[in-house]
Scaffold this motif. Structure first.
Motif, PDB file in Angstrom:
ATOM      1  N   ALA A  19       1.032  -1.381   0.023  1.00 58.54           N
ATOM      2  CA  ALA A  19      -0.053   0.129  -0.165  1.00 58.54           C
ATOM      3  C   ALA A  19       0.227   1.376   0.190  1.00 58.54           C
ATOM      4  O   ALA A  19       0.650   2.478  -1.036  1.00 58.54           O
ATOM      5  CB  ALA A  19      -1.024   0.198   1.216  1.00 58.54           C
ATOM      6  N   SER A  47       2.345   2.463  -3.563  1.00 54.00           N
ATOM      7  CA  SER A  47       0.969   2.369  -4.397  1.00 54.00           C
ATOM      8  C   SER A  47       1.245   3.064  -5.181  1.00 54.00           C
ATOM      9  O   SER A  47       2.123   4.560  -4.522  1.00 54.00           O
ATOM     10  CB  SER A  47      -0.072   2.530  -3.912  1.00 54.00           C
ATOM     11  N   THR A  62      -5.122   5.416  -1.175  1.00 59.20           N
ATOM     12  CA  THR A  62      -4.465   4.288  -1.916  1.00 59.20           C
ATOM     13  C   THR A  62      -5.853   3.574   0.485  1.00 59.20           C
ATOM     14  O   THR A  62      -6.625   2.949   0.695  1.00 59.20           O
ATOM     15  CB  THR A  62      -3.887   3.129  -1.535  1.00 59.20           C
TER      16      THR A  62
END
Length: 550
Positions: free
Chosen positions: A216, A219, A225
């Protein structure tokens, strides 16, 4: 005789007096509905009505003259022992023992339906409550609304209304951005932003996001996110907390959807076309002062972003389009300005402001050992729904939050709610129900059944008091619905429990060891079971259990 039966009897006497020329209605006048109530002082009879005072202008006669005419007719009715005229024209009605005692059988036979009516049938109510931001656990203010809102919905439904319980997720705007930034900072082991969110729950959710998506932080847009995943986790936690609190919503509405589907833009364009919005200082303003608001409201800010009220406008229209006859908003103590604002929104859309009601709930404090409890292990300085339920349980939490008017600040005494004594109101009421169940079990063991019923045998003073409390229950529920005050149900249950405990101490349902079972015992069992039923009915409206043993 039930209050409904007595009201109908008084109405019939009134109609007869008009038909026979004793009273003459003025041109265009109609007879008002008759309402009977329990007098505060039982020495004033079983029931009282002010119908004579309501009629004085309609018939052109002093209220005491009207009362005298009705008195003679009422005294001739079966079941009426006496009628007295008090003050300016009150009619105080005393029933004979048999008529009064019939209520016990009526309650048992009606069961769960006792206290329920169809007076609000055909009315669709959208009841929005809690609506906590998806940026943290539900705090005490939201917990109060969960208890009160669900109870109010139950009260409305008991009077025949169709209720939509709705939760509005404020998942659009700067607060969600700050929430996402706080999660991202926690994931990076950085301090929270200056205006961000604190509390251990932020780190917990950040960890859950990373467990779900270990990449995450790498990302393309980490903040987005964490925003999307964090909001989903928070929604899930909030829904689970409410479900465990016994509150189920029919609609979970997302503010962001109003922007995504173009509803906000469409409505704002419509308001511009009809000159309900005007442009000034680089912003678009709603002419809300034209409809009673204390000032016009910015709808589109000078930076081009929509203000909070933009969503309010589209949301109200959405509710009405879904069929709501009445939209009730249950808001926190800092939302007084929303009363005029939301009514102005309705009027600006060409709708009736009366279709909007706003209830404002005051603050809740937890107290333990005489000191306010301020800290939550999970949410920092905020006390949450989980904190309260963990301390006292769902029943005590719901009952204690519902038994006060929402207009009042309340202190929840954790020490008191932990006591198994008459000082604890929820224990007092639940114990009364458990005691009625114990009486049933003992009666069955002693061979006392409800095979016989003689209402005239219910003559003890405590039986009259208990019957009075049972008889008042339907009007209490009706008033709770009309005034939006479910606390009236809780307070009446406490009065009913007190009347029952006093009756229990004075009158036996089961015979002594050497006694035989009589119709007095059997009839008292009906009264016991009637009390059990009304306590159960009332606790159901509060979302509180009715235990059979304690």
């Amino acid at each position: 005789m039930t209050p409904e039966e007595l009201s109908a009897a008084v109405s019939a006497c009134l109609g007869e007096s008009v038909a026979q020329g004793e009273l003459s209605l003025g041109e265009g006048q109609e007879l008002p509905p008759v309402k009977v109530e329990r007098p505060r002082n039982r020495d004033h009879g079983d029931w009282a009505t002010n119908i004579a005072m309501q009629l004085t202008k309609k018939v052109g006669r002093p209220p005491r003259e009207v009362a005298e005419i009705l008195k003679g007719r009422l005294e001739a009715l079966d079941g009426v022992a006496s009628v007295d005229i008090a003050g300016p024209g009150f009619l105080n009605i005393t029933l004979d023992a048999a008529a009064a005692g019939e209520l016990a059988r009526t309650v048992v036979e009606q069961g769960r339906a006792y206290g329920r009516t169809d007076s609000m049938a055909g009315q669709a109510i959208n009841l929005e409550f809690v609506s906590a931001n998806p940026t943290g656990p539900i705090h005490l203010g939201g917990t109060r609304w969960a208890a009160v809102g669900d109870s109010l919905a139950r009260v409305f439904e008991s009077q025949g209304a169709a209720v939509t319980r709705e939760y509005y997720f404020n998942d659009h705007g700067a607060q969600i951005d700050r929430f996402a930034q706080s999660l991202l900072a926690a994931a990076r082991n950085e301090p929270a932003p200056e205006d961000g969110y604190g509390g251990a729950y932020i780190a917990e959710i950040a960890d859950r996001i990373l467990a779900q998506d270990p990449q995450a932080l790498e990302s393309e847009d980490p903040q987005e996110t964490f925003r999307a995943a964090g909001v989903d986790f928070m929604f899930g936690d909030i829904k689970e907390s409410l479900r465990e609190f016994g509150v189920d919503f029919d609609v979970w509405f997302h503010e962001n959807s109003l922007f995504e589907d173009g509803a906000v833009d469409t409505l704002l364009e419509q308001l511009k076309q009809q000159d309900s919005l005007y442009f000034n200082d680089g912003a678009w303003w709603l002419r809300s002062t034209d409809h009673g608001d204390d000032k016009d409201r910015v709808v589109i800010k000078s930076d081009g972003n929509a203000a909070y009220i933009a969503g309010d406008i589209a949301y109200f229209k959405n509710k009405r389009d879904r069929g709501a006859d009445l939209c009730i908003y249950m808001l926190g103590a800092d939302h007084h300005g929303y009363v005029a604002r939301l009514k102005a929104v309705a009027a600006s859309l060409g709708d009736d402001p009366a279709k909007v009601e706003v209830m404002i709930g005051q603050m809740v404090n937890l107290v333990k050992d005489g000191v306010a409890v301020r800290m939550s292990k999970r949410a920092g300085t905020v006390v949450t729904m989980e904190d309260l339920v963990g301390a006292v349980g769902v029943d005590a939490a719901r009952y204690s939050l519902t038994r006060y008017s929402v207009d009042s600040n309340i202190d929840i005494d954790l020490d008191l709610l932990a006591k198994r004594s008459n000082e604890n109101p929820v224990f007092y009421v639940q114990y009364a129900h458990a005691r009625t169940c114990a009486v049933d079990r003992n009666a069955e063991a002693a061979g006392v059944t409800r095979e016989a019923f003689d209402a005239a045998l219910l003559t003890h003073e405590t039986e009259g008091e208990l019957l009075a409390a049972l008889g008042a229950y339907p009007s209490v529920v009706a008033e709770a619905a009309a005034l939006r005050e479910p606390h009236r149900v809780a307070r009446h249950l406490e009065a009913l429990a007190g009347a029952y405990h006093r009756w229990y101490g004075a009158c036996r349902v089961t015979p002594q060891t050497e006694e035989t079972v009589t119709d007095t015992h059997r009839t008292r069992l009906w009264l016991n079971d009637a009390t059990r039923q009304v306590l159960a009915n009332g606790l159901e409206l509060l979302g509180v259990s009715a235990p059979e043993r304690m």
